[in-house]
Design a protein around this motif. Structure first.
Motif, PDB file in Angstrom:
ATOM      1  N   MET A   1       0.816  -1.187   0.000  1.00 58.80           N
ATOM      2  CA  MET A   1       0.000   0.000   0.000  1.00 58.80           C
ATOM      3  C   MET A   1       0.864   1.257   0.000  1.00 58.80           C
ATOM      4  N   THR A   2       1.933   1.233   0.763  1.00 54.93           N
ATOM      5  CA  THR A   2       2.812   2.392   0.825  1.00 54.93           C
ATOM      6  C   THR A   2       3.322   2.748  -0.563  1.00 54.93           C
ATOM      7  N   LEU A   3       3.774   1.747  -1.293  1.00 52.67           N
ATOM      8  CA  LEU A   3       4.300   1.967  -2.635  1.00 52.67           C
ATOM      9  C   LEU A   3       3.230   2.541  -3.552  1.00 52.67           C
ATOM     10  N   ALA A   4       2.086   1.908  -3.589  1.00 56.96           N
ATOM     11  CA  ALA A   4       1.009   2.346  -4.488  1.00 56.96           C
ATOM     12  C   ALA A   4       0.582   3.777  -4.198  1.00 56.96           C
ATOM     13  N   HIS A   5       0.436   4.116  -2.929  1.00 56.51           N
ATOM     14  CA  HIS A   5       0.010   5.476  -2.576  1.00 56.51           C
ATOM     15  C   HIS A   5       1.106   6.502  -2.890  1.00 56.51           C
ATOM     16  N   THR A   6       2.350   6.136  -2.627  1.00 56.63           N
ATOM     17  CA  THR A   6       3.453   7.077  -2.865  1.00 56.63           C
ATOM     18  C   THR A   6       3.627   7.393  -4.343  1.00 56.63           C
ATOM     19  N   ILE A   7       3.420   6.405  -5.205  1.00 62.03           N
ATOM     20  CA  ILE A   7       3.589   6.678  -6.641  1.00 62.03           C
ATOM     21  C   ILE A   7       2.310   7.225  -7.279  1.00 62.03           C
ATOM     22  N   GLY A   8       1.311   7.514  -6.451  1.00 63.37           N
ATOM     23  CA  GLY A   8       0.082   8.109  -6.974  1.00 63.37           C
ATOM     24  C   GLY A   8      -0.851   7.110  -7.638  1.00 63.37           C
ATOM     25  N   ARG A   9      -0.745   5.833  -7.254  1.00 60.29           N
ATOM     26  CA  ARG A   9      -1.600   4.797  -7.823  1.00 60.29           C
ATOM     27  C   ARG A   9      -2.299   4.011  -6.711  1.00 60.29           C
ATOM     28  N   PRO A  10      -3.135   4.683  -5.884  1.00 60.50           N
ATOM     29  CA  PRO A  10      -3.813   3.957  -4.799  1.00 60.50           C
ATOM     30  C   PRO A  10      -4.701   2.831  -5.311  1.00 60.50           C
ATOM     31  N   ASP A  11      -5.125   2.935  -6.576  1.00 60.54           N
ATOM     32  CA  ASP A  11      -5.948   1.870  -7.168  1.00 60.54           C
ATOM     33  C   ASP A  11      -5.216   0.540  -7.216  1.00 60.54           C
ATOM     34  N   MET A  12      -3.893   0.580  -7.231  1.00 63.45           N
ATOM     35  CA  MET A  12      -3.114  -0.654  -7.300  1.00 63.45           C
ATOM     36  C   MET A  12      -3.014  -1.354  -5.948  1.00 63.45           C
ATOM     37  N   ALA A  13      -3.483  -0.712  -4.897  1.00 57.98           N
ATOM     38  CA  ALA A  13      -3.417  -1.303  -3.560  1.00 57.98           C
ATOM     39  C   ALA A  13      -4.725  -1.967  -3.157  1.00 57.98           C
ATOM     40  N   THR A  14      -5.698  -1.894  -4.009  1.00 59.16           N
ATOM     41  CA  THR A  14      -7.005  -2.481  -3.684  1.00 59.16           C
ATOM     42  C   THR A  14      -7.459  -3.378  -4.819  1.00 59.16           C
ATOM     43  N   GLY A  15      -8.420  -4.197  -4.533  1.00 59.57           N
ATOM     44  CA  GLY A  15      -8.990  -5.041  -5.566  1.00 59.57           C
ATOM     45  C   GLY A  15      -8.401  -6.433  -5.568  1.00 59.57           C
ATOM     46  N   SER A  16      -9.052  -7.317  -6.308  1.00 58.49           N
ATOM     47  CA  SER A  16      -8.655  -8.719  -6.311  1.00 58.49           C
ATOM     48  C   SER A  16      -7.313  -8.959  -7.003  1.00 58.49           C
ATOM     49  N   ARG A  17      -6.931  -8.096  -7.935  1.00 57.01           N
ATOM     50  CA  ARG A  17      -5.657  -8.325  -8.643  1.00 57.01           C
ATOM     51  C   ARG A  17      -4.451  -8.155  -7.731  1.00 57.01           C
ATOM     52  N   ASP A  18      -4.651  -7.513  -6.574  1.00 60.41           N
ATOM     53  CA  ASP A  18      -3.556  -7.275  -5.639  1.00 60.41           C
ATOM     54  C   ASP A  18      -3.743  -8.017  -4.316  1.00 60.41           C
ATOM     55  N   ALA A  19      -4.736  -8.881  -4.248  1.00 64.38           N
ATOM     56  CA  ALA A  19      -5.083  -9.528  -2.986  1.00 64.38           C
ATOM     57  C   ALA A  19      -4.069 -10.585  -2.549  1.00 64.38           C
ATOM     58  N   THR A  20      -3.425 -11.251  -3.492  1.00 66.45           N
ATOM     59  CA  THR A  20      -2.475 -12.313  -3.144  1.00 66.45           C
ATOM     60  C   THR A  20      -1.189 -12.133  -3.940  1.00 66.45           C
ATOM     61  N   GLY A  21      -0.166 -12.823  -3.478  1.00 62.30           N
ATOM     62  CA  GLY A  21       1.096 -12.785  -4.207  1.00 62.30           C
ATOM     63  C   GLY A  21       0.944 -13.300  -5.621  1.00 62.30           C
ATOM     64  N   ALA A  29       3.454  -7.154 -14.886  1.00 54.31           N
ATOM     65  CA  ALA A  29       3.817  -6.262 -16.003  1.00 54.31           C
ATOM     66  C   ALA A  29       3.194  -4.886 -15.806  1.00 54.31           C
ATOM     67  N   GLU A  30       1.968  -4.848 -15.330  1.00 54.67           N
ATOM     68  CA  GLU A  30       1.288  -3.570 -15.073  1.00 54.67           C
ATOM     69  C   GLU A  30       1.983  -2.812 -13.938  1.00 54.67           C
ATOM     70  N   VAL A  31       2.380  -3.544 -12.903  1.00 56.69           N
ATOM     71  CA  VAL A  31       3.085  -2.922 -11.779  1.00 56.69           C
ATOM     72  C   VAL A  31       4.423  -2.351 -12.245  1.00 56.69           C
ATOM     73  N   PHE A  32       5.170  -3.129 -12.995  1.00 54.51           N
ATOM     74  CA  PHE A  32       6.466  -2.656 -13.497  1.00 54.51           C
ATOM     75  C   PHE A  32       6.301  -1.450 -14.419  1.00 54.51           C
ATOM     76  N   ALA A  33       5.267  -1.449 -15.242  1.00 51.95           N
ATOM     77  CA  ALA A  33       5.019  -0.303 -16.128  1.00 51.95           C
ATOM     78  C   ALA A  33       4.723   0.949 -15.318  1.00 51.95           C
ATOM     79  N   ALA A  34       3.900   0.816 -14.286  1.00 51.46           N
ATOM     80  CA  ALA A  34       3.570   1.970 -13.440  1.00 51.46           C
ATOM     81  C   ALA A  34       4.811   2.479 -12.710  1.00 51.46           C
ATOM     82  N   LEU A  35       5.609   1.552 -12.195  1.00 44.71           N
ATOM     83  CA  LEU A  35       6.846   1.949 -11.505  1.00 44.71           C
ATOM     84  C   LEU A  35       7.827   2.615 -12.467  1.00 44.71           C
TER      85      LEU A  35
END
Length: 135
Positions: A1-21, A29-35
């Protein structure tokens, strides 16, 4: 959550796509693109300052960064020693672990092949417990 909020992408910290490893891996790929997008506009020092103490982070240094780093110099992590056949010294990695009562470090270069005899070598470590082998 810290990472997602800091980079301005709080949407990446919620939802089923981020629920498990596994879900994060599937969408990596989406995470790496955003980073990559976020990191392209910020200096390494700023990134480390933003995340330091909150997430495990450290810079990936170039060789030039390492040689210019005052902490590396203060800790004697690069030691200059003479090198036969060269008119300038070479840098060797220093002792990374520092002890108060038993200091260790680089005080000379490695010998060239055949430079020292066995007796010369053993004389550095002489004592009642070590003797040169008899031929």
């Amino acid at each position: 959550m810290t990472l997602a909020h800091t980079i301005g992408r709080p949407d990446m910290a919620t939802g089923s796509r981020d629920a498990t490893g596994l879900q994060r891996e599937i969408h990596s790929a989406e995470v790496f693109a955003a980073l990559s997008e976020w990191l392209s506009g910020i200096a390494t020092k700023e990134v480390v300052a933003l995340f330091g103490g909150r997430v495990p982070i450290g810079p990936v240094n170039t060789v030039a960064d390492i040689y210019a780093n005052p902490h590396v110099a203060a800790r004697e992590m690069l030691v200059q020693v003479e090198q036969p056949g060269s008119n300038r010294p070479i840098a060797l990695a220093g002792q990374p672990i520092k002890f108060t009562d038993t200091p260790a470090g680089v005080d000379r270069r490695a010998p060239l092949l055949g430079e020292h005899s066995l007796d010369e070598f053993l004389s550095r470590w002489s004592g009642p417990h070590l003797e040169a082998p008899q031929s």
